[in-house]
Design a protein around this motif. Structure first.
Motif, PDB file in Angstrom:
ATOM      1  N   SER A  95     -29.022 -31.135  -8.607  1.00  0.00           N
ATOM      2  CA  SER A  95     -28.611 -31.974  -9.723  1.00  0.00           C
ATOM      3  C   SER A  95     -28.052 -33.286  -9.181  1.00  0.00           C
ATOM      4  N   ASP A  96     -28.352 -34.363  -9.870  1.00  0.00           N
ATOM      5  CA  ASP A  96     -27.867 -35.692  -9.514  1.00  0.00           C
ATOM      6  C   ASP A  96     -26.632 -35.965 -10.368  1.00  0.00           C
ATOM      7  N   VAL A  97     -25.465 -35.865  -9.756  1.00  0.00           N
ATOM      8  CA  VAL A  97     -24.190 -36.021 -10.458  1.00  0.00           C
ATOM      9  C   VAL A  97     -23.720 -37.450 -10.210  1.00  0.00           C
ATOM     10  N   ASP A  98     -24.023 -38.347 -11.158  1.00  0.00           N
ATOM     11  CA  ASP A  98     -23.855 -39.783 -10.946  1.00  0.00           C
ATOM     12  C   ASP A  98     -22.513 -40.372 -11.356  1.00  0.00           C
ATOM     13  N   THR A  99     -21.813 -39.718 -12.258  1.00  0.00           N
ATOM     14  CA  THR A  99     -20.599 -40.337 -12.809  1.00  0.00           C
ATOM     15  C   THR A  99     -19.397 -39.403 -12.645  1.00  0.00           C
ATOM     16  N   PRO A 100     -18.195 -39.962 -12.730  1.00  0.00           N
ATOM     17  CA  PRO A 100     -17.002 -39.103 -12.698  1.00  0.00           C
ATOM     18  C   PRO A 100     -16.987 -38.089 -13.844  1.00  0.00           C
ATOM     19  N   GLU A 101     -17.539 -38.469 -14.998  1.00  0.00           N
ATOM     20  CA  GLU A 101     -17.592 -37.546 -16.139  1.00  0.00           C
ATOM     21  C   GLU A 101     -18.510 -36.356 -15.835  1.00  0.00           C
ATOM     22  N   MET A 102     -19.643 -36.631 -15.206  1.00  0.00           N
ATOM     23  CA  MET A 102     -20.549 -35.545 -14.833  1.00  0.00           C
ATOM     24  C   MET A 102     -19.894 -34.629 -13.799  1.00  0.00           C
ATOM     25  N   MET A 103     -19.179 -35.224 -12.843  1.00  0.00           N
ATOM     26  CA  MET A 103     -18.484 -34.433 -11.825  1.00  0.00           C
ATOM     27  C   MET A 103     -17.421 -33.554 -12.485  1.00  0.00           C
ATOM     28  N   GLU A 104     -16.703 -34.108 -13.440  1.00  0.00           N
ATOM     29  CA  GLU A 104     -15.671 -33.339 -14.152  1.00  0.00           C
ATOM     30  C   GLU A 104     -16.296 -32.168 -14.912  1.00  0.00           C
ATOM     31  N   ARG A 105     -17.421 -32.402 -15.596  1.00  0.00           N
ATOM     32  CA  ARG A 105     -18.100 -31.317 -16.320  1.00  0.00           C
ATOM     33  C   ARG A 105     -18.585 -30.241 -15.349  1.00  0.00           C
ATOM     34  N   MET A 106     -19.089 -30.671 -14.197  1.00  0.00           N
ATOM     35  CA  MET A 106     -19.553 -29.698 -13.211  1.00  0.00           C
ATOM     36  C   MET A 106     -18.378 -28.858 -12.709  1.00  0.00           C
ATOM     37  N   MET A 107     -17.267 -29.491 -12.403  1.00  0.00           N
ATOM     38  CA  MET A 107     -16.096 -28.758 -11.908  1.00  0.00           C
ATOM     39  C   MET A 107     -15.556 -27.797 -12.967  1.00  0.00           C
ATOM     40  N   GLU A 108     -15.575 -28.204 -14.231  1.00  0.00           N
ATOM     41  CA  GLU A 108     -15.163 -27.297 -15.320  1.00  0.00           C
ATOM     42  C   GLU A 108     -16.108 -26.097 -15.399  1.00  0.00           C
ATOM     43  N   ALA A 109     -17.405 -26.343 -15.261  1.00  0.00           N
ATOM     44  CA  ALA A 109     -18.389 -25.250 -15.309  1.00  0.00           C
ATOM     45  C   ALA A 109     -18.188 -24.290 -14.141  1.00  0.00           C
ATOM     46  N   ILE A 110     -17.835 -24.815 -12.977  1.00  0.00           N
ATOM     47  CA  ILE A 110     -17.551 -23.960 -11.819  1.00  0.00           C
ATOM     48  C   ILE A 110     -16.285 -23.152 -12.062  1.00  0.00           C
ATOM     49  N   ALA A 111     -15.250 -23.797 -12.579  1.00  0.00           N
ATOM     50  CA  ALA A 111     -13.963 -23.132 -12.815  1.00  0.00           C
ATOM     51  C   ALA A 111     -14.073 -21.994 -13.828  1.00  0.00           C
ATOM     52  N   THR A 112     -15.008 -22.110 -14.768  1.00  0.00           N
ATOM     53  CA  THR A 112     -15.180 -21.071 -15.793  1.00  0.00           C
ATOM     54  C   THR A 112     -16.325 -20.110 -15.449  1.00  0.00           C
ATOM     55  N   ASP A 113     -16.788 -20.147 -14.189  1.00  0.00           N
ATOM     56  CA  ASP A 113     -17.868 -19.282 -13.716  1.00  0.00           C
ATOM     57  C   ASP A 113     -19.180 -19.466 -14.480  1.00  0.00           C
ATOM     58  N   MET A 114     -19.352 -20.614 -15.102  1.00  0.00           N
ATOM     59  CA  MET A 114     -20.604 -20.925 -15.784  1.00  0.00           C
ATOM     60  C   MET A 114     -21.707 -21.195 -14.747  1.00  0.00           C
ATOM     61  N   ILE A 115     -21.322 -21.837 -13.634  1.00  0.00           N
ATOM     62  CA  ILE A 115     -22.241 -22.083 -12.518  1.00  0.00           C
ATOM     63  C   ILE A 115     -21.480 -21.804 -11.222  1.00  0.00           C
ATOM     64  N   PRO A 116     -22.193 -21.448 -10.158  1.00  0.00           N
ATOM     65  CA  PRO A 116     -21.507 -21.228  -8.877  1.00  0.00           C
ATOM     66  C   PRO A 116     -21.159 -22.552  -8.198  1.00  0.00           C
ATOM     67  N   PHE A 117     -20.261 -22.473  -7.239  1.00  0.00           N
ATOM     68  CA  PHE A 117     -19.915 -23.639  -6.439  1.00  0.00           C
ATOM     69  C   PHE A 117     -21.151 -24.059  -5.645  1.00  0.00           C
ATOM     70  N   PRO A 118     -21.438 -25.355  -5.551  1.00  0.00           N
ATOM     71  CA  PRO A 118     -22.637 -25.801  -4.825  1.00  0.00           C
ATOM     72  C   PRO A 118     -22.606 -25.416  -3.344  1.00  0.00           C
ATOM     73  N   SER A 119     -23.789 -25.248  -2.784  1.00  0.00           N
ATOM     74  CA  SER A 119     -23.930 -24.946  -1.356  1.00  0.00           C
ATOM     75  C   SER A 119     -23.773 -26.190  -0.506  1.00  0.00           C
ATOM     76  N   PHE A 120     -24.118 -27.350  -1.079  1.00  0.00           N
ATOM     77  CA  PHE A 120     -24.188 -28.578  -0.302  1.00  0.00           C
ATOM     78  C   PHE A 120     -24.108 -29.760  -1.259  1.00  0.00           C
ATOM     79  N   ALA A 121     -23.484 -30.842  -0.843  1.00  0.00           N
ATOM     80  CA  ALA A 121     -23.458 -32.084  -1.624  1.00  0.00           C
ATOM     81  C   ALA A 121     -23.656 -33.258  -0.678  1.00  0.00           C
TER      82      ALA A 121
END
Length: 158
Positions: A95-121
């Motif tokens: 996934s191309d996480v381009d903005t701070p808002e996208m990064m925040e949504r990704m971190m929220e999804a990780i925190a709620t176990d919606m998606i796993p923590f990325p392997s690499f960035a």
């Protein structure tokens, strides 16, 4: 470890993530960024066997001194295969996480176990951009990867 050696080792680790089975071809795209915020215009493709990571890394790092370089995340079936149907399979979801808002949504999804923590960035584009990768247990077809990435990107961009 010198900065040059660290970049070399990081690039080898990254390419190993994309093609751990050593099957297929890496597709490197070489170009020049039009400006700090515009996409790169790629005017050359260069292919390397995925079982020859050393040669691919050397080419990428040498090219990066004067050009923008990217590598397609999925190995190709043949040398010269640039189309979607030329993709062998994928060992990662991206996934191309381009903005701070996208990064925040990704971190929220990780925190709620919606998606796993990325392997690499990997840092990309602007100051806040990241290309984020999840390694798969088994390679997936293009269609299977798209079943994951399309809704993921829609969620992160919402």
């Amino acid at each position: 470890m010198s900065d040059r050696n660290k970049r070399h080792e990081d690039a080898k680790r990254f390419l190993s993530l994309l093609a751990p089975d050593g099957e297929g071809w890496f597709d490197f795209r070489i170009g020049k960024r039009q400006s700090k915020y515009k996409s790169c215009v790629y005017n050359q493709d260069r292919f390397f066997r995925t079982d020859d990571i050393e040669e691919a890394v050397t080419f990428a790092l040498e090219s990066a001194t004067a050009h923008d370089v990217c590598v397609a995340i999925a190995p190709r079936k043949t040398d010269g295969g640039t189309l979607k149907e030329d993709i062998l399979h994928s060992h990662v979801v991206f996934s191309d996480v381009d903005t701070p808002e996208m990064m925040e949504r990704m971190m929220e999804a990780i925190a709620t176990d919606m998606i796993p923590f990325p392997s690499f960035a990997v840092k990309s584009g602007g100051s806040d951009g990241r290309h984020v990768y999840w390694r798969l247990r088994e390679p997936l077809s293009v269609a299977e990867v798209e079943q994951i990435t399309i809704p993921l990107d829609a969620y992160l961009s919402a």
